[in-house]
Design an enzyme around this catalytic site. Structure first.
Site: not given
Ligand code: PMT
Length: 399
Positions: A211-212
């Site tokens: 994820n970011r």
């Protein structure tokens, strides 16, 4: 809350080529609001000039013990009493030998003999001088007397050789100063576990589901907790950030690894803050070999990961973060209840300058007891302190 604002710091500089880095440090400390009085040894004058320091600190630079021009230098004892911290960077082998043996033959060594405030020493020297048993013995003496040593580190030395003896990075020395200043902060002695970064769930040896999250928010919380006196354990998934100093850093790649490390760490904790973005699902099986590009479509079966925050029980303050793209407060409140949290930090990850990877963040703090506070967009370091203000309050209520 800025740890360095209006703090009186004596920066002692001794005669090493690394002295030029002390100018950068004096500048950074001054920019952060500290009042920096530089004290140079005669040796330091061979490498940098007092004017270099005066230009960045806009304050006196002191050299001589008996200097008729400087009223301050005559009062080394008073000077030593007034400071919040002394940092010696770079500290040569000779300087440390003098301090270890109680010598006081110049202004800096007199101050170091008289000072009651924390002293941070950042050695820098040739590798052989560092390895010498005499230097090692002096370092042990200083450590035993409560001096806080930072570095030296391994790397390229002025001689051209590579070895131990390089001055620690300026940012690392400054982080150590902040930690020393925060020893008596409102989280002193509190054991605080912080999680950061985004977990990675392997698909095969070269691919993962991620994820970011950059880790910036969690690292900011960990550093702020350290600066307020907390004993911090940072459980982090892979990030590109350097390990913060002054805390235990534990690496956890997957949600399951993070769960294991968090459960171990919270056994002795007063607070758990989970800023990490933990995968909710992981591939049921990771392939042992790289998946080949043969089929037009492939199907991955994902299984739920355990919810770490819900699993953690006991008498500790539990703080969750909620990354939301819609119905911010409502969704966060639901998570607060489901995970039995004391506080949740609702994070609108779609707002400009907020959420993943940015240096700033915009959050709403929601307490279990119902208090809701919308904070403006601010640097993640400031958000961290606002969260910790609440944590300190929750801890004091429990006591
Ligand atoms: O790292 P940065 O780039 O600075 O970005 C910061 C951030 C946006 C990642 C951070 O501010 C943030 O919002 N973190 C929480 C992200 C998240 O995964 O939220 P969530 O709604 O999925 O989870 C809610 C809470 O439960 C979180 O505290 C999470 O750590 C925790 N959780 C989630 C899943 C799981 N299996 N176990 C958990 O304990």
């Amino acid at each position: 809350m800025e740890m360095l604002k209006d703090k009186r710091i004596i920066l002692g500089v001794s005669g090493s080529i690394a002295a030029y880095k002390a100018v950068d440090m004096a500048s950074k400390l001054t920019q952060a609001g500290a009042l920096v009085d530089v004290v140079m040894t005669e040796g330091a004058l061979e490498f940098v000039t007092p004017l270099s320091f005066r230009s960045v600190t806009h304050r006196l630079v002191l050299i001589k013990l008996f200097d008729a021009d400087s009223e301050l230098s005559l009062e080394h004892v008073a000077l030593a009493e007034r400071v919040d911290a002394v940092v010696v960077a770079p500290a040569t082998a000779n300087l440390m030998a003098k301090v270890a043996n109680g010598l006081a033959d110049d202004l800096l060594t007199c101050i170091l003999l008289a000072v009651q405030a924390p002293v941070i020493v950042a050695p820098a020297m040739d590798g052989h001088m560092y390895d010498n048993p005499a230097t090692q013995e002096n370092l042990s003496k200083l450590r035993a007397r409560g001096f806080i040593l930072v570095g030296p580190v391994h790397g390229r030395l002025a001689s051209g050789l590579v070895g131990m003896g390089r001055l620690a990075e300026v940012d690392e020395i400054i982080a150590t100063i902040k930690q020393a200043l925060g020893r008596k902060g409102d989280l002193a002695g509190r054991r605080i576990v912080v999680t950061a970064g985004g977990t990675r769930e392997p698909i095969d040896p070269v691919r993962h589901i991620g994820n970011r999250s950059s880790g910036k928010m969690g690292y900011a919380v960990a550093e702020a907790a350290r600066d307020r006196g907390g004993e911090v354990v940072l459980v982090t998934s892979p990030t590109s950030l350097p390990d913060p100093v002054g805390m235990r850093v534990v690496k956890a790649e997957t949600a399951l690894e993070m769960r294991g490390e968090v459960l171990k760490a919270v056994a002795k904790a007063d607070v758990l803050l989970m800023a990490s973005a933990v995968a909710d699902y992981r591939p049921k099986e990771a392939s042992d070999t790289k998946i080949k590009k043969n089929a037009e479509t492939i199907t991955l079966t994902l299984v739920r990961t355990p919810d770490i925050l819900s699993e953690v029980q006991g008498d500790l303050v539990k703080v969750g973060f909620a990354a939301e793209s819609d119905n911010l407060v409502e969704n966060a409140q639901k998570k607060l209840k489901e995970k039995h949290l004391d506080l949740i930090v609702a994070n609108d990850v779609t707002a400009a300058g907020s959420g993943f990877a940015s240096d700033t963040n915009q959050v709403v703090l929601i307490e279990r007891m119902g208090k809701v506070e919308q904070l403006p967009l601010m640097p993640k370091g400031e958000v961290a302190h606002r969260i910790l203000d609440r944590v300190a309050m929750l801890l004091s209520k429990r006591a």
